[in-house]
Design an enzyme around this catalytic site. Structure first.
Site, PDB file in Angstrom:
ATOM      1  N   HIS A  55      -3.725  -5.515   0.880  1.00  0.00           N
ATOM      2  CA  HIS A  55      -3.442  -5.898   2.262  1.00  0.00           C
ATOM      3  C   HIS A  55      -3.845  -7.361   2.467  1.00  0.00           C
ATOM      4  O   HIS A  55      -4.770  -7.854   1.833  1.00  0.00           O
ATOM      5  CB  HIS A  55      -4.244  -5.033   3.240  1.00  0.00           C
ATOM      6  CG  HIS A  55      -3.784  -3.621   3.322  1.00  0.00           C
ATOM      7  ND1 HIS A  55      -2.602  -3.253   3.898  1.00  0.00           N
ATOM      8  CD2 HIS A  55      -4.378  -2.462   2.892  1.00  0.00           C
ATOM      9  CE1 HIS A  55      -2.470  -1.937   3.835  1.00  0.00           C
ATOM     10  NE2 HIS A  55      -3.525  -1.440   3.222  1.00  0.00           N
ATOM     11  N   CYS A  78       0.834  -1.204   0.000  1.00  0.00           N
ATOM     12  CA  CYS A  78       0.000   0.000   0.000  1.00  0.00           C
ATOM     13  C   CYS A  78       0.872   1.260   0.000  1.00  0.00           C
ATOM     14  O   CYS A  78       1.534   1.543  -0.983  1.00  0.00           O
ATOM     15  CB  CYS A  78      -0.970  -0.039   1.175  1.00  0.00           C
ATOM     16  SG  CYS A  78      -2.416   1.031   0.957  1.00  0.00           S
TER      17      CYS A  78
END
Length: 488
Positions: A434, A337
Site C-alpha cells: 500500500h 493487495c
C-alpha cells in the site's frame, strides 16, 4: 494526565476527521503536545501504527492522518477498537491493533461492554504522554437506541469526563434541525457534556447565517464556536469513510484516465490519492451498475476486506468482461493487495478466513496463486522497484501468501524480499504494498511508462501543507482559543 476535548457529529461524514486534524495541527503550532484519539472506528481504510509491545498494529487511516497533524508517530492507542466490515452485518474486530475475532452486528453490541476496558486502557496510556488530546466520535450521539453499550460517543465522553463540541454539516441541509434534534433526544446527563457546537462546510456569505446560529443557541442553550468554511484543502487528505466514494465517481478531461472499480468491501482506497493529485491524471471511481470506461488506459483494482466475495461481485457486475476487453485493447492493470490477489489464477481459503473456505478462480491475468492465511502481515515497508528503477515506501496489511511464475518478475522488493508480480508483456502488475503511488520517484517512472508527465511533487509534503492551511482556516474562522479553554 492530559486535558481533552471531543468532537462529535450530528451524523456521519460531517467533517469530524478533518476538523480534529486541523485542531491538532493548530495546537501543535502553538507548542502544545497534542495527540488524537478515536475510541471506536469502523473503516476498511487502515494504517500501520506502533504497538506497546514494540511491534506493529492497525488503526483507522484517519487517526494516522491526525497523528501526522500532531507531528507524532501513530500508535494503536489512538484507535483502540477498529471494526473492518466484511459483510453487510459482520466485521473483523481489531483491538489494540491486533485481530481479536469477528462479530455480527448484534453480537458486537453485546461485546462493547468488554471493549470499554480496552478503550480506557489506551486512553490512560495516551493521556500520560500528552498535554492535550483531541477526541473524534463516530456517527452520532443521537443514536440513543445504542446508548446503553456505547463506547464511541457519549458512553466514552461520560466515562472519561471529556467535554464535547457538536459538529453539524450545513452543506447537506437541515443543520438547525440536526443540532436542535440532537439536543432534544439526548438524555440530560449526555446533554450536559456538550459545551457548544460548530457549523462545518459553509459556502457563501456567512452573515446570512447569523440568525441560524442564534436560533440554534435559542433551542439548545449551547454556545457557538463558529462556522468553518468549505475547506478545499480537505480534498488532499486521505478519506476514511467510504461514503465519499460517490463523490469520486466524476471525472474531467486529462491526459490519463484511471478507472477504479468500487468493490463492495473496498479497502485503503486512499492509495489512489497521489494519482488524483496529478494535474494530468483523471481518477474515476466506478460504482456498481456502471461499466469500466473503455477510454481508460489504466485500471487499478484496489484493496479489499473480502477478496473472494469481491471477486464474485466483480464478475457479477460485468467488470471481468470489461477488464478482459481493456487488456485486449492494450490497457494497463494494477492490483493492490486484495486487487493483486484477484488478478491471479486462483484464491484459496483453507482456513475459512472469509467464511466459505474452498478455492475460487481468479481473473487469470497474472500467473500467480494466493492462499489466505490466518496470520496477518502488518508493518511499514521500504524497498525498491527494479522494474521502474525507483525507491518505494509504504506499508503492508494483508492476509495471504502469493506465489507463481509471474512472481519471478516482482514489482517491488521490500527489505530485499521480492513482492508482487508483473506479466510477461509488462502491462499487468500487482503488489501487496500500500502507498505505492505515494513514492514520488516510482509515480514519476510509472506515469512515464504510460506516456504521461508527472511525479513533480512530493505527495506527503502536499498533505502537510494542506494540514497547515486547514489549521490557518480554523484560526481565522472559529474560536480556537475558546475550544482549547473548554478542554479538561
Amino acid at each position: 494526565m492530559a486535558k481533552a476535548i471531543m468532537l462529535q457529529g450530528t451524523g456521519s461524514d460531517v467533517g469530524k476527521t478533518v476538523l480534529v486534524a486541523g485542531l491538532c495541527r493548530a495546537a501543535m503550532r502553538r507548542g502544545i503536545r497534542v495527540a488524537p484519539f478515536k475510541p471506536q472506528n469502523m473503516s476498511n481504510n487502515a494504517a500501520v501504527a506502533a504497538h506497546p509491545d514494540g511491534g506493529s498494529g492497525e488503526i483507522g487511516r484517519a487517526q494516522w492522518l491526525q497523528a501526522l497533524a500532531c507531528g507524532i508517530r501513530p500508535t494503536v492507542d489512538m484507535n483502540p477498537v477498529l471494526l473492518k466490515p466484511q459483510s453487510d452485518i459482520g466485521a473483523q474486530v481489531v483491538v489494540h491493533g491486533r485481530v481479536a475475532g469477528e462479530a455480527g452486528a448484534r453480537d458486537y453490541q453485546n461485546l462493547k461492554g468488554r471493549l470499554l476496558g480496552a478503550v480506557m486502557e489506551s486512553w490512560s496510556r495516551l493521556s500520560a504522554g500528552a498535554d492535550l488530546i483531541v477526541v473524534e466520535g463516530a456517527g452520532s450521539p443521537a443514536e440513543i437506541n445504542l446508548r446503553d453499550r456505547d463506547i464511541a460517543n457519549m458512553g466514552f465522553a461520560t466515562k472519561a469526563d471529556v467535554p464535547v463540541v457538536l459538529v453539524g454539516d450545513i452543506d447537506r441541509g437541515g443543520v438547525i434541525a440536526a443540532i436542535a434534534g440532537t439536543h432534544l433526544v439526548l438524555p440530560e446527563a449526555d446533554r450536559d457534556m456538550i459545551a457548544g457546537f460548530l457549523i462545518n462546510k459553509f459556502r457563501g456569505d456567512l452573515s446570512l447565517f447569523d440568525d441560524g446560529l442564534a436560533a440554534i443557541t435559542r433551542f439548545t442553550g449551547w454556545r457557538s464556536f463558529g462556522v468553518v468554511p468549505w475547506l478545499r484543502e480537505a480534498a488532499l487528505l486521505p478519506s476514511e469513510d467510504s461514503v465519499v466514494l460517490d463523490r469520486l465517481a466524476r471525472g474531467g478531461d486529462k491526459a490519463l484516465k484511471v478507472a477504479v472499480p468500487m468493490l463492495p468491501r473496498i479497502a485503503n482506497f486512499d492509495d489512489l490519492d497521489p494519482l488524483k493529485a496529478e494535474p494530468e491524471v483523471e481518477v474515476i471511481f466506478v460504482p456498481p451498475g456502471s461499466r469500466l470506461p473503455s477510454d481508460a488506459l489504466l485500471v487499478v483494482i484496489p484493496g479489499s476486506k473480502a477478496t473472494i466475495a469481491d471477486l464474485a461481485s466483480f464478475r457479477a457486475l460485468g467488470w471481468a468482461d470489461d477488464l478482459a476487453a481493456h487488456v485486449a485493447r492494450g490497457g494497463y492493470v494494477v492490483g493492490l493487495c486484495g486487487g493483486y490477489q484477484m488478478l491471479g489464477t486462483s484464491v484459496a481459503d483453507p482456513h475459512r478466513i472469509e467464511g466459505g473456505g474452498g478455492r475460487v478462480d481468479g481473473l487469470r491475468l497474472l500467473d500467480i496463486e494466493t492462499v489466505l492465511e490466518s496470520e496477518k502481515t502488518v508493518g511499514e515497508a521500504d524497498g525498491f522497484s527494479l522494474a521502474f528503477d525507483a525507491a518505494v515506501h509504504g506499508y503492508e496489511i494483508h492476509l495471504g501468501r502469493t506465489g507463481g511464475a509471474d512472481c519471478a518478475r516482482p514489482l517491488v522488493e521490500i527489505g530485499g524480499r521480492p513482492d508482487g508480480a508483473i506479466s510477461g508483456n509488462g502491462r499487468i502488475m500487482g503488489t501487496y504494498l500500500h502507498g505505492l503511488f505515494g513514492s514520488t520517484a516510482f509515480r514519476r517512472a510509472f506515469l512515464a511508462r504510460l506516456g504521461v508527465e508527472g511525479g513533480a511533487f512530493d505527495h506527503r509534503r502536499k498533505v502537510e501543507e494542506a494540514l497547515d492551511a486547514i489549521a490557518e482556516h480554523l484560526e481565522r474562522s472559529i474560536d480556537v482559543d475558546g475550544l482549547l479553554a473548554v478542554a479538561r
